[in-house]
Design a protein around this motif. Structure first.
Motif, PDB file in Angstrom:
ATOM      1  N   VAL A 149       6.745  -4.688 -10.443  1.00 19.11           N
ATOM      2  CA  VAL A 149       6.168  -3.703  -9.524  1.00 19.11           C
ATOM      3  C   VAL A 149       4.730  -4.086  -9.186  1.00 19.11           C
ATOM      4  N   SER A 150       3.977  -4.486 -10.211  1.00 17.08           N
ATOM      5  CA  SER A 150       2.592  -4.907 -10.004  1.00 17.08           C
ATOM      6  C   SER A 150       2.503  -6.094  -9.061  1.00 17.08           C
ATOM      7  N   ALA A 151       3.430  -7.046  -9.195  1.00 19.21           N
ATOM      8  CA  ALA A 151       3.407  -8.242  -8.350  1.00 19.21           C
ATOM      9  C   ALA A 151       3.574  -7.875  -6.880  1.00 19.21           C
ATOM     10  N   VAL A 152       4.412  -6.866  -6.612  1.00 19.09           N
ATOM     11  CA  VAL A 152       4.598  -6.429  -5.223  1.00 19.09           C
ATOM     12  C   VAL A 152       3.381  -5.651  -4.738  1.00 19.09           C
ATOM     13  N   GLU A 153       2.845  -4.775  -5.578  1.00 19.97           N
ATOM     14  CA  GLU A 153       1.707  -3.956  -5.168  1.00 19.97           C
ATOM     15  C   GLU A 153       0.436  -4.779  -4.959  1.00 19.97           C
ATOM     16  N   THR A 154       0.329  -5.910  -5.624  1.00 20.37           N
ATOM     17  CA  THR A 154      -0.839  -6.778  -5.450  1.00 20.37           C
ATOM     18  C   THR A 154      -0.569  -7.921  -4.470  1.00 20.37           C
ATOM     19  N   ALA A 156       0.825  -1.210   0.000  1.00 20.06           N
ATOM     20  CA  ALA A 156       0.000   0.000   0.000  1.00 20.06           C
ATOM     21  C   ALA A 156       0.861   1.262   0.000  1.00 20.06           C
ATOM     22  N   VAL A 157       1.928   1.259   0.784  1.00 19.12           N
ATOM     23  CA  VAL A 157       2.815   2.430   0.835  1.00 19.12           C
ATOM     24  C   VAL A 157       3.536   2.616  -0.497  1.00 19.12           C
ATOM     25  N   LEU A 158       4.001   1.519  -1.099  1.00 16.05           N
ATOM     26  CA  LEU A 158       4.673   1.616  -2.392  1.00 16.05           C
ATOM     27  C   LEU A 158       3.745   2.222  -3.437  1.00 16.05           C
ATOM     28  N   ARG A 159       2.515   1.748  -3.468  1.00 15.72           N
ATOM     29  CA  ARG A 159       1.558   2.275  -4.454  1.00 15.72           C
ATOM     30  C   ARG A 159       1.282   3.753  -4.194  1.00 15.72           C
ATOM     31  N   LEU A 160       1.112   4.137  -2.925  1.00 15.07           N
ATOM     32  CA  LEU A 160       0.854   5.533  -2.585  1.00 15.07           C
ATOM     33  C   LEU A 160       2.009   6.425  -3.025  1.00 15.07           C
ATOM     34  N   LEU A 161       3.241   6.018  -2.743  1.00  9.68           N
ATOM     35  CA  LEU A 161       4.406   6.821  -3.131  1.00  9.68           C
ATOM     36  C   LEU A 161       4.535   6.905  -4.650  1.00  9.68           C
ATOM     37  N   ARG A 162       4.265   5.804  -5.310  1.00  5.72           N
ATOM     38  CA  ARG A 162       4.351   5.796  -6.787  1.00  5.72           C
ATOM     39  C   ARG A 162       3.319   6.746  -7.387  1.00  5.72           C
ATOM     40  N   GLU A 163       2.093   6.695  -6.894  1.00  2.00           N
ATOM     41  CA  GLU A 163       1.042   7.549  -7.442  1.00  2.00           C
ATOM     42  C   GLU A 163       1.298   9.016  -7.124  1.00  2.00           C
ATOM     43  N   ARG A 164       1.839   9.287  -5.931  1.00  2.05           N
ATOM     44  CA  ARG A 164       2.179  10.673  -5.587  1.00  2.05           C
ATOM     45  C   ARG A 164       3.271  11.212  -6.501  1.00  2.05           C
ATOM     46  N   ALA A 165       4.163  10.309  -6.937  1.00  2.00           N
ATOM     47  CA  ALA A 165       5.233  10.717  -7.858  1.00  2.00           C
ATOM     48  C   ALA A 165       4.730  10.818  -9.296  1.00  2.00           C
ATOM     49  N   GLY A 166       3.475  10.449  -9.541  1.00  2.36           N
ATOM     50  CA  GLY A 166       2.895  10.528 -10.871  1.00  2.36           C
ATOM     51  C   GLY A 166       3.461   9.496 -11.832  1.00  2.36           C
ATOM     52  N   LEU A 167       3.843   8.341 -11.309  1.00  2.00           N
ATOM     53  CA  LEU A 167       4.462   7.315 -12.146  1.00  2.00           C
ATOM     54  C   LEU A 167       3.529   6.127 -12.332  1.00  2.00           C
ATOM     55  N   THR A 168       3.571   5.531 -13.505  1.00  2.00           N
ATOM     56  CA  THR A 168       2.887   4.265 -13.720  1.00  2.00           C
ATOM     57  C   THR A 168       3.797   3.145 -13.200  1.00  2.00           C
ATOM     58  N   GLN A 169       3.250   1.948 -13.142  1.00  2.00           N
ATOM     59  CA  GLN A 169       4.070   0.812 -12.716  1.00  2.00           C
ATOM     60  C   GLN A 169       5.223   0.579 -13.685  1.00  2.00           C
ATOM     61  N   ASP A 170       4.968   0.744 -14.982  1.00  2.00           N
ATOM     62  CA  ASP A 170       6.033   0.572 -15.974  1.00  2.00           C
ATOM     63  C   ASP A 170       7.116   1.632 -15.808  1.00  2.00           C
ATOM     64  N   GLU A 171       6.701   2.863 -15.541  1.00  2.00           N
ATOM     65  CA  GLU A 171       7.670   3.957 -15.394  1.00  2.00           C
ATOM     66  C   GLU A 171       8.526   3.768 -14.139  1.00  2.00           C
ATOM     67  N   LEU A 172       7.900   3.373 -13.044  1.00  2.00           N
ATOM     68  CA  LEU A 172       8.679   3.115 -11.832  1.00  2.00           C
ATOM     69  C   LEU A 172       9.611   1.938 -12.043  1.00  2.00           C
ATOM     70  N   GLY A 173       9.111   0.902 -12.702  1.00  2.00           N
ATOM     71  CA  GLY A 173       9.946  -0.255 -12.980  1.00  2.00           C
ATOM     72  C   GLY A 173      11.176   0.119 -13.782  1.00  2.00           C
ATOM     73  N   ALA A 174      11.006   0.988 -14.761  1.00  2.00           N
ATOM     74  CA  ALA A 174      12.139   1.409 -15.597  1.00  2.00           C
ATOM     75  C   ALA A 174      13.189   2.140 -14.765  1.00  2.00           C
ATOM     76  N   LEU A 175      12.748   2.974 -13.817  1.00  2.00           N
ATOM     77  CA  LEU A 175      13.690   3.685 -12.956  1.00  2.00           C
ATOM     78  C   LEU A 175      14.444   2.734 -12.025  1.00  2.00           C
ATOM     79  N   MET A 176      13.823   1.617 -11.733  1.00  2.26           N
ATOM     80  CA  MET A 176      14.396   0.647 -10.801  1.00  2.26           C
ATOM     81  C   MET A 176      15.158  -0.481 -11.500  1.00  2.26           C
TER      82      MET A 176
END
Length: 273
Positions: free
Chosen positions: A46-51, A19-39
């Motif tokens: 990313v989706s597997a962790v968020e779900t 839940a915290v990961l998803r909240l931080l990602r959405e606050r940063a305005g990133l999609t799961q693909d975009e966050l994944g690319a940065l990581m």
């Protein structure tokens, strides 16, 4: 629906991290693909962790921490996520073990988890019934290996293990795994803070016939005793009860072979495999 069931059945800390990961990602305005690319991960990871389909690894957490500039919020979860890798009945003892001044074990069925090789531990877990899924076996194996951090911790903890001879005779995974396990015991016994003793079957009757136990000496020099059987555990904290078991452990230790004799016993057993 399947994802919802997976999330609901995940351990609480895994759910909270997701839940915290998803909240931080959405606050940063990133999609799961975009966050994944940065990581340097995929969006599906990313989706597997968020779900809660998969718990986050330490590496994933570090990468997310940096990508989201989380100020330590994500990394602070590592300690608690590691605890949840263990069975519920064992989590409290793991915390005590990792902080203990000393840990003393008497083992009757299996070599103590602190002294198991990865291959040996995996064979133990594969023998569980009801059977564990492959991912569960691997996660529990890694969790068991993580406990070895105790050996190199500062301040140093003293580890004393008495192995009833049947623990050495039980064949798990074949001769190569057993030989490697014996070799690891010898290696551990060479550490300045580790004492390994063997209680040979030739001793006949002895003080340990009532079963295995673990003793921990806490930072305030209190002795606690942990026993476990069939997924149930008991932590004995009453001073008078713990004292009786501590004296029993001392008697078992006096009946076992000395440390040097025990290493020779293990080395001779290695030659038989």
């Amino acid at each position: 629906m399947a994802q919802s069931k997976k999330k609901d059945s995940a351990p609480p800390t895994v759910q909270y991290f997701a839940a915290v990961l998803r909240l931080l990602r959405e606050r940063a305005g990133l999609t799961q693909d975009e966050l994944g690319a940065l990581m340097n991960y995929t969006g599906s990871a990313v989706s597997a962790v968020e779900t809660c389909a998969k718990p986050p690894t330490d590496e994933f957490i570090d990468a997310a921490e940096k990508a989201l500039d989380a100020g330590g919020l994500l990394r602070s979860a590592i300690k608690y996520l590691k605890l949840e890798r263990y069975p519920a009945h064992f989590q409290g003892f793991v915390q005590l073990e990792q902080e203990a001044l000393s840990v003393s074990s008497y083992c009757t069925q299996l070599i103590d988890g602190l002294l198991q090789t990865e291959d040996y531990a995996r064979e133990v877990l594969k023998a569980a019934f009801p059977p564990l899924e492959h991912d569960e076996v691997e996660a529990l194996t890694q969790a068991r290996m993580d406990r070895k951090a105790l050996f190199d911790r500062k301040p140093m903890s003293v580890v004393s293990v008495i192995l009833d001879e049947p623990t050495l005779r039980r064949q798990l995974g074949g001769p190569e795994i057993i030989r490697a396990q014996y070799g690891y015991l010898v290696e551990c016994a060479a550490r300045p803070n580790v004492v390994i003793q063997v209680l040979p079957m030739s001793r006949g009757g002895h003080a340990g016939l009532q079963g295995p136990m673990k003793l921990v000496e806490t930072a305030d020099q209190t002795t606690l005793v942990y026993t476990e059987s069939h997924g149930k555990s008991i932590l004995i904290s009453k001073p008078d009860e713990a004292a009786i078991l501590a004296r029993r452990y001392a008697m078992i230790r006096s009946q076992a072979l000395g440390p040097d004799e025990s290493v020779r016993f293990i080395e001779e057993s290695m030659g038989e495999r």
